[in-house]
Design an enzyme around this catalytic site. Structure first.
Site, PDB file in Angstrom:
ATOM      1  N   TRP A 164      48.290   3.972 -30.049  1.00  0.00           N
ATOM      2  CA  TRP A 164      48.566   2.716 -30.757  1.00  0.00           C
ATOM      3  C   TRP A 164      47.630   2.474 -31.931  1.00  0.00           C
ATOM      4  O   TRP A 164      47.859   1.558 -32.710  1.00  0.00           O
ATOM      5  CB  TRP A 164      48.446   1.530 -29.775  1.00  0.00           C
ATOM      6  CG  TRP A 164      47.168   1.606 -28.991  1.00  0.00           C
ATOM      7  CD1 TRP A 164      47.020   2.115 -27.726  1.00  0.00           C
ATOM      8  CD2 TRP A 164      45.858   1.248 -29.421  1.00  0.00           C
ATOM      9  NE1 TRP A 164      45.694   2.100 -27.358  1.00  0.00           N
ATOM     10  CE2 TRP A 164      44.958   1.559 -28.377  1.00  0.00           C
ATOM     11  CE3 TRP A 164      45.350   0.683 -30.604  1.00  0.00           C
ATOM     12  CZ2 TRP A 164      43.583   1.328 -28.476  1.00  0.00           C
ATOM     13  CZ3 TRP A 164      43.979   0.455 -30.697  1.00  0.00           C
ATOM     14  CH2 TRP A 164      43.122   0.789 -29.635  1.00  0.00           C
ATOM     15  N   CYS A 173      39.322   7.214 -33.107  1.00  0.00           N
ATOM     16  CA  CYS A 173      38.677   8.281 -32.339  1.00  0.00           C
ATOM     17  C   CYS A 173      37.519   8.853 -33.149  1.00  0.00           C
ATOM     18  O   CYS A 173      36.595   9.425 -32.595  1.00  0.00           O
ATOM     19  CB  CYS A 173      39.678   9.371 -32.020  1.00  0.00           C
ATOM     20  SG  CYS A 173      40.571   9.903 -33.476  1.00  0.00           S
ATOM     21  N   GLU A 207      44.772  16.046 -29.464  1.00  0.00           N
ATOM     22  CA  GLU A 207      43.749  15.309 -30.230  1.00  0.00           C
ATOM     23  C   GLU A 207      43.294  14.195 -29.316  1.00  0.00           C
ATOM     24  O   GLU A 207      44.007  13.203 -29.122  1.00  0.00           O
ATOM     25  CB  GLU A 207      44.355  14.732 -31.511  1.00  0.00           C
ATOM     26  CG  GLU A 207      44.852  15.774 -32.503  1.00  0.00           C
ATOM     27  CD  GLU A 207      43.755  16.561 -33.188  1.00  0.00           C
ATOM     28  OE1 GLU A 207      42.558  16.236 -32.999  1.00  0.00           O
ATOM     29  OE2 GLU A 207      44.089  17.513 -33.912  1.00  0.00           O
ATOM     30  N   LEU A 208      42.113  14.357 -28.728  1.00  0.00           N
ATOM     31  CA  LEU A 208      41.709  13.454 -27.639  1.00  0.00           C
ATOM     32  C   LEU A 208      40.559  12.541 -28.060  1.00  0.00           C
ATOM     33  O   LEU A 208      40.351  12.302 -29.234  1.00  0.00           O
ATOM     34  CB  LEU A 208      41.392  14.292 -26.405  1.00  0.00           C
ATOM     35  CG  LEU A 208      42.519  15.287 -26.029  1.00  0.00           C
ATOM     36  CD1 LEU A 208      42.124  16.148 -24.850  1.00  0.00           C
ATOM     37  CD2 LEU A 208      43.835  14.571 -25.761  1.00  0.00           C
ATOM     38  N   SER A 261      44.026   9.536 -25.095  1.00  0.00           N
ATOM     39  CA  SER A 261      42.808   9.668 -24.306  1.00  0.00           C
ATOM     40  C   SER A 261      42.714  11.055 -23.669  1.00  0.00           C
ATOM     41  O   SER A 261      43.730  11.706 -23.398  1.00  0.00           O
ATOM     42  CB  SER A 261      42.798   8.604 -23.224  1.00  0.00           C
ATOM     43  OG  SER A 261      43.916   8.778 -22.377  1.00  0.00           O
ATOM     44  N   LYS A 314      57.358  10.066 -28.623  1.00  0.00           N
ATOM     45  CA  LYS A 314      57.161   8.918 -27.739  1.00  0.00           C
ATOM     46  C   LYS A 314      55.957   8.136 -28.238  1.00  0.00           C
ATOM     47  O   LYS A 314      54.814   8.555 -28.095  1.00  0.00           O
ATOM     48  CB  LYS A 314      56.919   9.350 -26.291  1.00  0.00           C
ATOM     49  CG  LYS A 314      57.212   8.193 -25.338  1.00  0.00           C
ATOM     50  CD  LYS A 314      56.189   7.935 -24.253  1.00  0.00           C
ATOM     51  CE  LYS A 314      54.882   7.314 -24.544  1.00  0.00           C
ATOM     52  NZ  LYS A 314      54.825   5.868 -24.665  1.00  0.00           N
ATOM     53  N   PRO A 315      56.216   6.979 -28.894  1.00  0.00           N
ATOM     54  CA  PRO A 315      55.093   6.194 -29.416  1.00  0.00           C
ATOM     55  C   PRO A 315      54.432   5.381 -28.294  1.00  0.00           C
ATOM     56  O   PRO A 315      55.004   5.236 -27.211  1.00  0.00           O
ATOM     57  CB  PRO A 315      55.776   5.258 -30.415  1.00  0.00           C
ATOM     58  CG  PRO A 315      57.170   5.079 -29.891  1.00  0.00           C
ATOM     59  CD  PRO A 315      57.526   6.344 -29.160  1.00  0.00           C
TER      60      PRO A 315
HETATM   61  P1  NAP Z   1      46.423   6.814 -23.998  1.00  0.00           P
HETATM   62  O1  NAP Z   1      46.388   5.786 -22.964  1.00  0.00           O
HETATM   63  O2  NAP Z   1      46.045   8.199 -23.654  1.00  0.00           O
HETATM   64  O3  NAP Z   1      47.904   6.765 -24.589  1.00  0.00           O
HETATM   65  C1  NAP Z   1      48.344   7.641 -25.600  1.00  0.00           C
HETATM   66  C2  NAP Z   1      49.816   7.881 -25.437  1.00  0.00           C
HETATM   67  O4  NAP Z   1      50.055   8.531 -24.192  1.00  0.00           O
HETATM   68  C3  NAP Z   1      50.659   6.618 -25.427  1.00  0.00           C
HETATM   69  O5  NAP Z   1      51.889   6.900 -26.037  1.00  0.00           O
HETATM   70  C4  NAP Z   1      50.846   6.379 -23.944  1.00  0.00           C
HETATM   71  O6  NAP Z   1      52.003   5.650 -23.647  1.00  0.00           O
HETATM   72  C5  NAP Z   1      50.985   7.779 -23.425  1.00  0.00           C
HETATM   73  N1  NAP Z   1      50.668   7.914 -22.018  1.00  0.00           N
HETATM   74  C6  NAP Z   1      49.880   7.129 -21.246  1.00  0.00           C
HETATM   75  N2  NAP Z   1      49.827   7.608 -19.989  1.00  0.00           N
HETATM   76  C7  NAP Z   1      50.602   8.715 -19.966  1.00  0.00           C
HETATM   77  C8  NAP Z   1      50.938   9.649 -18.953  1.00  0.00           C
HETATM   78  N3  NAP Z   1      50.478   9.554 -17.722  1.00  0.00           N
HETATM   79  N4  NAP Z   1      51.757  10.654 -19.281  1.00  0.00           N
HETATM   80  C9  NAP Z   1      52.236  10.773 -20.515  1.00  0.00           C
HETATM   81  N5  NAP Z   1      51.952   9.929 -21.522  1.00  0.00           N
HETATM   82  C10 NAP Z   1      51.134   8.909 -21.250  1.00  0.00           C
HETATM   83  O7  NAP Z   1      45.534   6.474 -25.247  1.00  0.00           O
HETATM   84  P2  NAP Z   1      45.498   5.107 -26.025  1.00  0.00           P
HETATM   85  O8  NAP Z   1      44.790   4.155 -25.162  1.00  0.00           O
HETATM   86  O9  NAP Z   1      46.824   4.741 -26.513  1.00  0.00           O
HETATM   87  O10 NAP Z   1      44.661   5.530 -27.323  1.00  0.00           O
HETATM   88  C11 NAP Z   1      43.284   5.577 -27.356  1.00  0.00           C
HETATM   89  C12 NAP Z   1      42.768   6.990 -27.195  1.00  0.00           C
HETATM   90  O11 NAP Z   1      43.345   7.869 -28.145  1.00  0.00           O
HETATM   91  C13 NAP Z   1      41.304   7.088 -27.422  1.00  0.00           C
HETATM   92  O12 NAP Z   1      40.706   7.861 -26.418  1.00  0.00           O
HETATM   93  C14 NAP Z   1      41.180   7.787 -28.770  1.00  0.00           C
HETATM   94  O13 NAP Z   1      40.002   8.467 -29.001  1.00  0.00           O
HETATM   95  C15 NAP Z   1      42.347   8.674 -28.736  1.00  0.00           C
HETATM   96  N6  NAP Z   1      42.715   9.056 -30.100  1.00  0.00           N
HETATM   97  C16 NAP Z   1      42.423  10.322 -30.514  1.00  0.00           C
HETATM   98  C17 NAP Z   1      42.722  10.710 -31.800  1.00  0.00           C
HETATM   99  C18 NAP Z   1      42.416  12.089 -32.254  1.00  0.00           C
HETATM  100  O14 NAP Z   1      42.977  12.514 -33.232  1.00  0.00           O
HETATM  101  N7  NAP Z   1      41.532  12.835 -31.601  1.00  0.00           N
HETATM  102  C19 NAP Z   1      43.346   9.819 -32.668  1.00  0.00           C
HETATM  103  C20 NAP Z   1      43.636   8.526 -32.225  1.00  0.00           C
HETATM  104  C21 NAP Z   1      43.316   8.168 -30.912  1.00  0.00           C
HETATM  105  P3  NAP Z   1      51.915   4.100 -23.228  1.00  0.00           P
HETATM  106  O15 NAP Z   1      51.394   3.383 -24.400  1.00  0.00           O
HETATM  107  O16 NAP Z   1      53.337   3.790 -22.913  1.00  0.00           O
HETATM  108  O17 NAP Z   1      50.998   4.037 -22.057  1.00  0.00           O
HETATM  109 MG    MG Z   2      46.599   3.161 -23.100  1.00  0.00          MG
END
Ligand code: NAP
Ligand code: MG
Length: 486
Positions: free
Chosen positions: A159, A293, A259-260, A238, A183-184
């Site tokens: 997001w 991130c 990209e975590l 994440s 899938k956003p």
């Molecule tokens: P997240 O909870 O991992 O969610 C990311 C995406 O994965 C969302 O579309 C989410 O959908 C989906 N998702 C959640 N649980 C899932 C599961 N069990 N199986 C499959 N998909 C699943 O991360 P976030 O909280 O949105 O974003 C923050 C994180 O992203 C931070 O750790 C940040 O560092 C990282 N990030 C990394 C980069 C990079 O380039 N390295 C860039 C930006 C962000 P839902 O929203 O429907 O749960």
């Molecule tokens: Mg989340």
């Protein structure tokens, strides 16, 4: 909420985008999209099911043959039009991003430009997918190597950059000749749906890009990855979720790009220009309100300049205006949701409890949105939780050091390795420090590294693979070798 946003929301699609059509979810489920500036629901969006996931992959599979065989120039021209139209729509897209994500308009406008640049960059790369030709060492045949599109790709995005994280994947995938299901994140599905509409307008054929918001993300992404036609997963989010997807990818031996999370150190050396270091720190920390991130998460500052740096940094942070992201003149919008706000406060409380000095900020203001004030903490204990996990908010912890090798060791003492920042007036020393830092990217006298033409990505638990640059397109290709009797 400004009336322009109401008007805009009335035009933004809220259904699933599959095979070029807008559809309801197969079970009628929806996701409420909340405005983080007011904590109020703005609109509901269709939430896909496992059945919808199968339909989306099927649409992507049907479109694959034609798209992969389209002339590279044809794909390139469509991507270039996507860049032009995004720039033309920059203001509307920025408002939409601010409305669903909360970020300040200036950040949202910057995101649209950055996101659009992936279309321009990969429109240029689409016609440069080189292979190679060599004579076998025995001289009896030729080794022909070509790059082919890998096939249907599943893209899962977070997001924090609802537009850029999507285009950073869609653009190279399409350039290489792949079709995709995106899938956003459930907090920010509107921007992805607006992008789907835009891509359709510029001539992306039906089924080449499918967008499937889904709040049952584990189940729906699981269904996507289980489909035999899928050959690739590219995820940004994440580390915790990335690891789960790698497990799922292993079952089908899927090519995976991850990209975590990050935990970026920001080193200010004894000889650094402090004004420049503060300006860089403001960018590295406050771009996107700290929800990046790449955000500087830990500031290691030489003892001899720490007081000056801390004072200047706190003054600059205090001057930022906190408020609804979409209001003109606001520097910092709210965090994305209540959980994010609670988490940031817990991390600050923990650091203060362990003896940190609050130079500015530190407490949630009395307002209905999910606000957190720009905060600077000095003398933060190495054991504070915020030193070990992503803050993902506008909070800067400072740790003072006297020995550079110890500071480098501390900077590397993390499971993450996305980006590091170094400020020094001695370029040779800066390059030595950059060599010693365990991260995929380093900002040397710069507070920002992201650039569509450069390879973005991390080491250790921060990920696998690179996005952007030429590498970004190779992630969507397979290498084929043809042994040829010439
Ligand atoms: P997240 O909870 O991992 O969610 C990311 C995406 O994965 C969302 O579309 C989410 O959908 C989906 N998702 C959640 N649980 C899932 C599961 N069990 N199986 C499959 N998909 C699943 O991360 P976030 O909280 O949105 O974003 C923050 C994180 O992203 C931070 O750790 C940040 O560092 C990282 N990030 C990394 C980069 C990079 O380039 N390295 C860039 C930006 C962000 P839902 O929203 O429907 O749960
Ligand atoms: Mg989340």
């Amino acid at each position: 909420m400004p009336i322009e946003i109401d008007a805009l929301l009335a035009t933004v699609p809220t259904q699933l985008f599959i095979g070029g059509e807008w559809r309801h979810s197969s079970d009628g489920a929806t996701i409420d999209v909340v405005d983080p500036s007011t904590a109020k629901t703005m609109v509901a969006v269709a939430s896909g099911t496992r059945e919808d996931a199968v339909a989306a992959v099927s649409a992507a599979e049907s479109a694959l043959e034609t798209w992969r065989c389209a002339a590279p120039r044809t794909r390139s021209t469509i991507l270039r039009k996507a860049f032009d139209l995004m720039i033309e729509r920059r203001e509307d897209l920025a408002l939409l991003i601010s409305a669903e994500n909360g970020k300040a308009l200036a950040d949202a406008r910057a995101e649209v430009s950055y996101a659009a640049e992936f279309f321009r960059w990969f429109s240029e790369e689409a016609v440069r997918l080189h292979g190679s030709l060599q004579t076998a060492p025995g001289g009896d045949y030729k080794i022909v190597v070509q790059r082919e599109p890998i096939g249907v790709a599943v893209l899962v995005t977070p997001w924090n950059y609802p537009a850029a994280m999507a285009t950073r994947k869609i653009a190279p995938a399409l350039a290489a000749g792949c079709t995709v299901v995106l899938k956003p994140a459930s907090d920010t599905p509107l921007t992805a749906l607006a992008l789907a509409a835009l891509l359709r307008e510029v001539g992306v054929p039906d089924g080449v890009v499918n967008v499937l918001p889904a709040h049952r993300s584990g189940s729906v992404v699981g269904a996507l990855l289980a489909e035999p036609a899928v050959r690739k997963v590219s995820f940004t989010g994440s580390t915790e979720v990335g690891v789960k997807l790698l497990h799922a990818a292993a079952d089908r031996v899927l090519s995976s790009s991850m990209e975590l999370g990050g935990n970026a150190p920001f080193l200010v050396l004894e000889d650094a220009d402090i004004d420049q270091a503060i300006a860089g720190a403001m960018v590295a920390k406050m771009r996107n309100g700290g929800e990046a991130c790449t955000a500087a998460n830990r500031f290691y500052v030489h003892e001899s300049v720490a007081a000056e740096f801390g004072r200047g940094f706190a003054t600059a942070m205090q001057a930022l205006r906190l408020g609804p992201g979409y209001d003109e003149g606001i520097d910092v919008g709210p965090l994305v949701n209540l959980a994010a706000q609670d988490k940031v406060q817990e991390l600050v409380d923990d650091a203060v409890h362990r003896g940190a000095d609050v130079l500015t900020g530190g407490a949630i203001p009395d307002a209905e949105g999910f606000y957190y004030p720009p905060t600077v903490l000095d003398n933060v204990d190495a054991g504070a939780e915020m030193m070990n996990e992503e803050i993902f908010g506008p909070v800067a912890p400072i740790v003072r050091f006297t020995d550079l090798d110890e500071a480098i060791a501390a900077a590397n003492r993390t499971d993450y390795g996305l980006v590091s920042y170094v400020y020094t007036d001695d370029l040779a020393c800066g390059l030595r420090v950059a060599d010693a830092l365990e991260s995929g990217m380093v900002g040397l006298n710069r507070g920002i590294v992201s650039d569509p033409s450069a390879p973005f990505g991390g080491v250790k638990l921060s990920g696998l693979g690179r996005e952007g640059g030429h590498e970004g397109m190779l992630e969507y290709t397979e290498t084929k070798y043809i042994a040829t009797s010439w």
